[in-house]
Design an enzyme around this catalytic site. Structure first.
Site, short mmCIF file in Angstrom:
data_model
loop_
_atom_site.label_atom_id
_atom_site.label_comp_id
_atom_site.label_asym_id
_atom_site.label_seq_id
_atom_site.Cartn_x
_atom_site.Cartn_y
_atom_site.Cartn_z
N HIS A 259 -6.02 0.82 2.74
CA HIS A 259 -4.88 1.23 3.57
C HIS A 259 -4.66 2.75 3.53
O HIS A 259 -3.95 3.28 4.40
CB HIS A 259 -3.60 0.54 3.09
N GLU B 250 0.80 -1.22 0.00
CA GLU B 250 0.00 0.00 0.00
C GLU B 250 0.83 1.27 0.00
O GLU B 250 0.51 2.22 0.71
CB GLU B 250 -0.92 -0.02 1.22
ZN LIG Z 1 -2.59 -4.91 4.05
#
Ligand SMILES: [Zn+2]
Length: 647
Positions: free
Chosen positions: A344, A316
């Protein structure tokens, strides 16, 4: 990040994988760390530490960094780096803006790993620095006498073996023409390419000048500009404070295609169009998430499609999620990975775990959000399937892991974070939130989450800070529905409460019923109703098969459904697991191609383990030798331990 089990969804997100320990040769070099870090190896720790040891953990303490964060705060790093593919190094300078937090005249201590430090300057003058003893998990502390200055320039270069960088030769890329570099800093690998305070509770901004070969484009977890000229020099700024593990870089033959107003994809030319099509719902996901959980605060959200050797599902990295190409399935069946990495942007990147013990705050919330985004984007049927798959992942890990590793607020002291990762923080954390949602109602819980993200935006928080917050914002507000003891059990005890939710899916029930009938000989292979099955249903069908199938059963399944040629990597993987256990030779050319062509550890590890457990170790070693040059160092580390158990 995300990814793991053979049996599951994992479709998801990323992550770190469950890596095992370092190879024996590395263990022999292990030294006792010089600082206040625990010296136990992970294996010793596992053998001796009772659960009650956790009582003396200091809340919010990062046991995986040497940095003296109580004395100094590094607020910004400016990188000026040359990318050298022939030497496999990044070299140049890191300029740190340092804030002194007290009057003590102590050296600044940073994290590093296998870096060559050439010179350290303060106010234009070279100053003294020293590298301490090296710990196999933590790397090497770098101490610098900075006196009263607030600016430190470190001249350095990375090792060709830097644990956070992977250097691919052209043959290991999709296009086969140009080399490729990518970083993977989570959990504690940023220190292998930048000397810094490598802790999730030390947030900083960064800027960078990156010089590359002229044919290549550099991108970072920062403000990428796809219209910038490919001239071999790229400039980046990340104006928001992020933890070190979210600093990321990739360099390769990259092109860009927009998918929406704020979303787009970077990829090698040969996969760009397919990726943009597969992930075309990203903009809708972004809008849907903002509607429920508050504004997206990172400007753009782009995807970077990595070469097949990327060891994870996704990572992320803010503004630019790194994504495995193995989820480009042609039917959007594996897009929960994108939902996970996008989620995220709220849980993890905006509100961050203070230490790796608190990872469940990142991944549990993100897994919960992922399911909700999938429901909004694809409907209730898909939502229930994702939930049920996650629950199966959780059950598999609960059956497989020691009690101490089933605890959300896990004791990580003395252990390598790469080694500890499992589905527990993801799926148990998510199930905990799901239970709260069902007890207080979705609208109330959504309101709570939105306020939580606002309250802790751009902060890194410990499990204990979270518990203090929910005591006021949940327990005090919903005393009839919620219970403090129950919360404590969810967070601090192994296993699941007996009456915890058990997500199920009707769609899977129908698949399972057909499998049972087929195995009992009551349903012929050509009578199995598979119309409109997604890869989730195919996987469920295959993953529930008994360990041993007859040669005739295998041949029938393959003739009817062409599993050996499956284009979806999740389905192919499930089939290859069955093929290996039963030594079904017609699938072995595909097995070799799969293991050599894909570096995603979620797929590799179970297959190598299955080869080992079915007395095919020689074959496993032969394929591993052929494949390992294309694997990420993390995948080599984990899988060499499986295929060379005696070394
Ligand atoms: Zn994750």
């Amino acid at each position: 990040m995300r990814s793991l089990k053979p049996g599951a969804t994992a479709l998801i997100a990323l992550g770190l994988l469950s890596l095992t320990l370092v190879a024996c040769s590395e263990n022999k070099q292990a030294k006792v760390p010089g600082q206040a870090q625990p010296a136990k190896t992970a294996s010793e720790d596992q053998a001796t530490a009772p659960l009650t040891d956790a009582a003396d953990i200091k809340a919010g303490m990062d046991y995986h960094s040497y940095a003296n964060m109580a004395d100094y705060q590094v607020n910004n790093i400016d990188l000026d780096l040359d990318v050298d593919f022939s030497r496999k190094t990044l070299s140049g300078t890191a300029t740190l803006e340092v804030e002194k937090l007290n009057k003590m005249l102590t050296p600044l201590v940073l994290d590093s790993r296998a870096l060559t430090i050439n010179k350290v300057e303060v106010d234009g003058h070279a100053v003294k620095y020293s590298l301490g003893d090296t710990d196999p998990h933590l790397g090497t502390p770098l101490s610098i006498d900075i006196n009263d200055s607030s600016k430190v320039v470190i001249h350095y270069s990375t090792s060709p073996q830097a644990s956070g960088l992977q250097w691919l030769n052209p043959a290991q890329t999709a296009g086969k023409q140009q080399p490729f570099l990518f970083s993977q800093a989570q959990a504690i690998h940023a220190r292998s390419f930048i000397p810094l305070q490598d802790s999730p509770k030390a947030r900083l901004t960064y800027s960078a000048t990156i010089r590359t070969p002229k044919a290549l484009r550099a991108v970072m977890s920062a403000n990428n500009d796809p219209s910038s000229a490919k001239d071999g020099e790229y400039h980046f700024t990340m104006p928001q404070k992020i933890p070190a593990y979210l600093i990321a870089i990739a360099v390769g033959d990259l092109e860009f295609q927009a998918m929406g107003e704020r979303t787009g994809v970077y990829a090698e030319p040969s996969v760009l169009a397919a990726a943009a099509k597969e992930f075309e719902d990203t903009e809708a996901m972004l809008l849907a998430t903002e509607k429920v959980y508050g504004p997206y605060r990172w400007d753009r959200y782009d995807l970077l499609i990595l070469p097949p050797s990327f060891p994870f599902g996704g990572m992320e990295n803010p503004r630019l999620s790194f994504i495995t190409p193995t989820v480009i399935a042609g039917d959007k069946s594996l897009t929960s990975l994108i939902a996970h990495e996008l989620a995220h942007s709220w849980s993890g990147n905006l509100v961050t775990n203070a230490s790796w013990r608190d990872l469940w705050l990142n991944e549990g919330f993100t897994t919960y959000l992922t399911n909700r985004i999938m429901q909004i984007t694809y409907g209730d049927r898909r939502y229930k399937m994702e939930m049920a798959l996650g629950y199966e992942d959780l059950q598999a890990d609960l059956a497989d892991k020691d009690a101490r590793d089933q605890i959300l607020a896990i004791d990580m002291r003395g252990r390598d974070p790469d080694e500890v990762f499992s589905n527990i923080p993801y799926e148990k954390g998510s199930l905990f939130l799901y239970e709260i949602e069902h007890k207080i109602g979705r609208a109330n819980f959504d309101k709570f989450l939105r306020e939580y993200f606002d309250h802790f935006a751009f902060k890194s928080i410990s499990t204990e800070a979270f518990e203090a917050y929910i005591a006021e914002e949940l327990l005090a507000k919903y005393p009839q529905q919620l219970d403090a003891d129950r919360f404590a059990q969810w967070i601090h005890q192994p296993g699941l409460l007996a009456d915890a939710p058990k997500p199920q899916s009707d769609a899977f029930d129908k698949v399972k019923a057909q499998r049972i009938a087929w195995l009992a000989g009551k349903l012929s292979t050509d009578s199995i109703k598979t119309a409109n099955w997604s890869s989730h249903e195919w996987k469920t069908f295959l993953d529930g098969m008994p360990k041993q199938l007859s040669a005739k059963q295998l041949a029938n399944l393959d003739a009817q459904f062409a599993f050996t040629q499956a284009g979806n990597n999740e389905v192919a993987h499930s089939w290859l697991m069955i093929a290996v256990r039963n030594q079904y030779q017609p699938a072995y050319p595909r097995l070799r191609e799969f293991l050599v062509g894909i570096g995603r550890n979620k797929f590799l590890r179970p297959l190598y383990r299955a080869l080992k457990e079915s007395d095919q170790l020689a074959l496993a070693q032969e394929i591993f030798e052929q494949a390992q040059a294309g694997y990420h160092p993390l995948s080599v580390k984990v899988n060499s331990k499986i295929v060379y158990p005696e070394s």
